[in-house]
Write an enzyme that holds these catalytic residues in place. Sequence first.
Site, PDB file in Angstrom:
ATOM      1  N   GLY A   1       0.816  -1.231   0.000  1.00 46.40           N
ATOM      2  CA  GLY A   1       0.000   0.000   0.000  1.00 46.40           C
ATOM      3  C   GLY A   1       0.834   1.259   0.000  1.00 46.40           C
ATOM      4  O   GLY A   1       0.355   2.339   0.332  1.00 46.40           O
TER       5      GLY A   1
ATOM      6  N   ASP B   1       3.642  -1.311 -14.135  1.00 53.81           N
ATOM      7  CA  ASP B   1       4.149  -1.989 -12.943  1.00 53.81           C
ATOM      8  C   ASP B   1       4.602  -3.411 -13.251  1.00 53.81           C
ATOM      9  O   ASP B   1       5.653  -3.861 -12.801  1.00 53.81           O
ATOM     10  CB  ASP B   1       3.070  -2.023 -11.854  1.00 53.81           C
ATOM     11  CG  ASP B   1       2.570  -0.626 -11.524  1.00 53.81           C
ATOM     12  OD1 ASP B   1       3.251   0.340 -11.896  1.00 53.81           O
ATOM     13  OD2 ASP B   1       1.495  -0.512 -10.903  1.00 53.81           O
TER      14      ASP B   1
ATOM     15  N   TYR C   1      -8.962   6.093  -9.572  1.00 59.13           N
ATOM     16  CA  TYR C   1      -8.093   5.667 -10.677  1.00 59.13           C
ATOM     17  C   TYR C   1      -8.946   5.354 -11.903  1.00 59.13           C
ATOM     18  O   TYR C   1      -8.688   5.835 -13.006  1.00 59.13           O
ATOM     19  CB  TYR C   1      -7.300   4.424 -10.248  1.00 59.13           C
ATOM     20  CG  TYR C   1      -6.247   3.985 -11.240  1.00 59.13           C
ATOM     21  CD1 TYR C   1      -4.943   4.447 -11.145  1.00 59.13           C
ATOM     22  CD2 TYR C   1      -6.556   3.111 -12.276  1.00 59.13           C
ATOM     23  CE1 TYR C   1      -3.970   4.050 -12.047  1.00 59.13           C
ATOM     24  CE2 TYR C   1      -5.603   2.709 -13.192  1.00 59.13           C
ATOM     25  CZ  TYR C   1      -4.302   3.180 -13.065  1.00 59.13           C
ATOM     26  OH  TYR C   1      -3.347   2.783 -13.974  1.00 59.13           O
TER      27      TYR C   1
HETATM   28  C1  GLA Z   1      -0.710   2.441 -10.796  1.00 57.86           C
HETATM   29  C2  GLA Z   1      -0.953   1.573 -12.032  1.00 57.86           C
HETATM   30  C3  GLA Z   1       0.028   1.906 -13.146  1.00 57.86           C
HETATM   31  C4  GLA Z   1       0.067   3.399 -13.431  1.00 57.86           C
HETATM   32  C5  GLA Z   1       0.205   4.185 -12.131  1.00 57.86           C
HETATM   33  C6  GLA Z   1       0.068   5.667 -12.347  1.00 57.86           C
HETATM   34  O1  GLA Z   1       0.521   2.143 -10.224  1.00 57.86           O
HETATM   35  O2  GLA Z   1      -0.851   0.217 -11.687  1.00 57.86           O
HETATM   36  O3  GLA Z   1      -0.285   1.169 -14.310  1.00 57.86           O
HETATM   37  O4  GLA Z   1      -1.048   3.794 -14.155  1.00 57.86           O
HETATM   38  O5  GLA Z   1      -0.747   3.800 -11.153  1.00 57.86           O
HETATM   39  O6  GLA Z   1       1.089   6.135 -13.154  1.00 57.86           O
END
Ligand code: GLA
Length: 350
Positions: free
Chosen positions: A96, A146, A196
């Site tokens: 987190g 990520d 998000y």
């Molecule tokens: C999270 C998502 C990524 C990216 C970031 C913001 O970490 O998993 O794919 O969009 O937010 O840059």
Amino acid sequence: MMYRAPGRINIIGEHTDYNDGFVLPFAINKYIDLEIEKSDKYLFHSKNSNQEISLNTLKKTDTWADYIIGVILEIEKKVGKISPFNFRFSSDLPIGAGLSSSAALEVVTAYAINDILKLNFSLEKIALIGWNAENNFVGLNCGIMDQFASALSKENHALFIDAYTKKHELIPLNLKEYNFYIINSGVKHELGNSEYNIRRNQCEKALKIIGKESFREVTNDDLSKLDGIYYKRTKHIIEENERVLKTIDALKNDNIEAIGNYLFESHYSLKNLYEVSCEEIDFIVKKLENKVAGARIVGGGFGGSVLVLSKEDEFKNVINNLKYEYNKKYSIELEYFEVKSSNGVEKYEI
Ligand code: GLA
């Protein structure tokens, strides 16, 4: 046999990956480790939380095990039913904190199953399995950054990813006398995941208003077609992409000081234009201004961590006072550590 996948930090390029943009993460030297063996039922064990989830058939659990279950289901879509496993995880990666512990969980799971069952998946494919698991099963419509960072990074390099073409390139990471630090704000506001997905929808709507197929084709001229949140989100994306390219140039030219400015610019763009920061993180960044080379919120936002670029002595001079003031205001003990780059997912012997 043990497997481990790293968390990541993103130097710059935030909220650009799902908008066909550029990102520049690197894997960090904090990992999720996995010990795995075949079994007659599914067992998901976390050594850190001493939690164990046991299942005969795969179904949604609304726990961290969903990341692993999602990966198994994605693999089964490709190769048919696979036998159950016992999964035992341990980790030194803060959860987190905006350091992508979920992507590390997905990538280490896909990599280990691929290795044991000799499926011959490439690292890109492993990253995409993790990404599909998160989008299709867990329900966060994240971009590819990520999982790519956790799978494909190399020590002493940043990973430049073009999320439009999915092409990636290793950029040597030589910071001279500077280091990267992570300061974990200790807060993770609940609205993070829903906001998000809201940002994603807003960007899709902005693209529709502009009338283009992809954000890759969007330029400053298009901003005149937009107002309100659509203008702000789009402006952030255009400028953040430019900052990624400028940061790569600065890395290639050993101009580390310039990168610090791009980090601050990125932070204020994420705060004012993309509106994904929060009070606690802004407090930290404000206190670091004029004291370190650069600082910004990292990851999805609404809490998590601040990335700091600083010389060691300058960071030491500011961190104790910051910890004190943050604790006084928010009653939270700030955690911080230096981050080093690391290889992506790998297998190792104990
Ligand atoms: C999270 C998502 C990524 C990216 C970031 C913001 O970490 O998993 O794919 O969009 O937010 O840059």
